[in-house]
Design a protein around this motif. Sequence first.
Motif, short mmCIF file in Angstrom:
data_model
loop_
_atom_site.label_atom_id
_atom_site.label_comp_id
_atom_site.label_asym_id
_atom_site.label_seq_id
_atom_site.Cartn_x
_atom_site.Cartn_y
_atom_site.Cartn_z
N THR A 190 0.81 -1.22 0.00
CA THR A 190 0.00 0.00 0.00
C THR A 190 0.84 1.27 0.00
N ILE A 191 2.16 1.16 0.17
CA ILE A 191 3.00 2.36 0.23
C ILE A 191 3.21 2.93 -1.17
N PRO A 192 3.58 4.21 -1.30
CA PRO A 192 3.88 4.78 -2.62
C PRO A 192 5.03 4.04 -3.29
N LEU A 193 4.90 3.84 -4.61
CA LEU A 193 5.90 3.10 -5.38
C LEU A 193 6.35 3.89 -6.60
N HIS A 194 7.63 3.77 -6.90
CA HIS A 194 8.23 4.31 -8.12
C HIS A 194 8.94 3.13 -8.77
N VAL A 195 8.44 2.66 -9.91
CA VAL A 195 8.93 1.42 -10.53
C VAL A 195 9.59 1.73 -11.86
N LEU A 196 10.81 1.22 -12.04
CA LEU A 196 11.55 1.38 -13.29
C LEU A 196 11.47 0.09 -14.10
N LEU A 197 11.26 0.22 -15.41
CA LEU A 197 11.22 -0.92 -16.32
C LEU A 197 12.03 -0.59 -17.57
N GLN A 198 13.06 -1.41 -17.83
CA GLN A 198 13.78 -1.29 -19.10
C GLN A 198 13.05 -2.13 -20.14
N TRP A 199 12.53 -1.46 -21.15
CA TRP A 199 11.60 -2.08 -22.09
C TRP A 199 12.24 -3.23 -22.87
N ASP A 200 13.53 -3.14 -23.12
CA ASP A 200 14.23 -4.15 -23.92
C ASP A 200 15.16 -5.01 -23.07
N ASP A 201 14.86 -5.11 -21.79
CA ASP A 201 15.68 -5.90 -20.86
C ASP A 201 15.73 -7.35 -21.33
N GLU A 202 16.94 -7.79 -21.68
CA GLU A 202 17.09 -9.13 -22.25
C GLU A 202 16.83 -10.25 -21.24
N GLY A 203 16.92 -9.95 -19.95
CA GLY A 203 16.71 -10.98 -18.95
C GLY A 203 15.41 -10.84 -18.20
N ASN A 204 14.50 -10.02 -18.71
CA ASN A 204 13.27 -9.73 -17.98
C ASN A 204 12.05 -10.03 -18.84
N ASP A 205 11.06 -10.63 -18.22
CA ASP A 205 9.78 -10.87 -18.89
C ASP A 205 8.95 -9.59 -18.77
N ARG A 206 8.89 -8.85 -19.88
CA ARG A 206 8.23 -7.54 -19.84
C ARG A 206 6.78 -7.64 -19.39
N GLN A 207 6.05 -8.62 -19.93
CA GLN A 207 4.64 -8.74 -19.56
C GLN A 207 4.49 -9.09 -18.09
N ALA A 208 5.37 -9.93 -17.57
CA ALA A 208 5.31 -10.26 -16.15
C ALA A 208 5.57 -9.01 -15.30
N ALA A 209 6.49 -8.16 -15.75
CA ALA A 209 6.77 -6.93 -15.03
C ALA A 209 5.55 -6.01 -15.02
N LEU A 210 4.88 -5.91 -16.18
CA LEU A 210 3.67 -5.09 -16.25
C LEU A 210 2.55 -5.67 -15.40
N ASP A 211 2.44 -7.00 -15.38
CA ASP A 211 1.42 -7.64 -14.57
C ASP A 211 1.68 -7.42 -13.08
N LEU A 212 2.96 -7.45 -12.69
CA LEU A 212 3.29 -7.20 -11.28
C LEU A 212 2.94 -5.77 -10.90
N PHE A 213 3.26 -4.83 -11.77
CA PHE A 213 2.91 -3.43 -11.49
C PHE A 213 1.41 -3.29 -11.31
N ASP A 214 0.66 -3.95 -12.18
CA ASP A 214 -0.80 -3.88 -12.08
C ASP A 214 -1.30 -4.50 -10.78
N ALA A 215 -0.58 -5.50 -10.26
CA ALA A 215 -1.01 -6.19 -9.04
C ALA A 215 -0.80 -5.35 -7.78
N PHE A 216 0.13 -4.42 -7.81
CA PHE A 216 0.41 -3.64 -6.60
C PHE A 216 -0.86 -2.95 -6.11
N GLY A 217 -1.10 -3.04 -4.80
CA GLY A 217 -2.29 -2.44 -4.22
C GLY A 217 -2.16 -0.98 -3.88
N SER A 218 -1.01 -0.38 -4.11
CA SER A 218 -0.78 1.02 -3.76
C SER A 218 -1.67 1.97 -4.54
N ARG A 219 -2.19 2.97 -3.85
CA ARG A 219 -2.99 4.00 -4.53
C ARG A 219 -2.09 4.92 -5.33
#
Length: 254
Positions: A190-219
Amino acid sequence: MHFSSEQRLCDDVVERAFTLGEIPGILWTPAALSPGSAPAPLILIGHPPLGLGRMYPRLAGRARHYVAEYGFAAATIELPGCGVRPRWAAAEQARADLRRAMAVESGGVVGGEIIDALVLPLVDRAVPEWQAALDELLALPGIGGPVGYEGGVISIGVRLAVVEPRVVAAGLFAGSLVPAAVFEEARRVTIPLHVLLQWDDEGNDRQAALDLFDAFGSREKTLHANLGGHTGVPQFELDTGARFFARHLTGEPH
């Protein structure tokens, strides 16, 4: 907490190495910090499990910015099984399994059981260590909170945001594998969040990162997505993150 060395990095920043039991760490504070000065807010700086030695230049650069430009204190600790800490057989096996799963000949598919084995035990060990370090750091003269957490393994940041009430804001980097259980924990953040995402991150699942951001309960949650690979975070994002912490740790709109 035992301090083993001290050096002045510049006119405004003092760096001290410490150990907390077997855990090495580093504390950066304003040079003018004293028992009679106003308590400095504290930033806990996370890092990937590569060891403090390898990560030091990047960590020190971030810490110097927070301390010299914003008057924060900043600290980091070595993760379990990393750097000079004792090897952790289960973690070594999980890393080997991950490397095999990501190899070209196996199609690069990483199963959930491998992610769980790699990340969840690390979170379970690391978060109580961060909390123990926090106990000691906030007891030092001139450091009084509030506390922010930034960087590192995002699953550790999620767990800290859920269980540690002294952490009032977090800057997270969407660049690591995330177990399914952490998505459920994210809904309790629930705390304030500032999230960085490198769009072309070769070791990161971009959609999973977006889904995690969507899951955060923070207002209040902000996603900054930039083109480029894992290590290509634009320099201006350091100051953007620092202003985020200034707003939530001091109430000042830098």
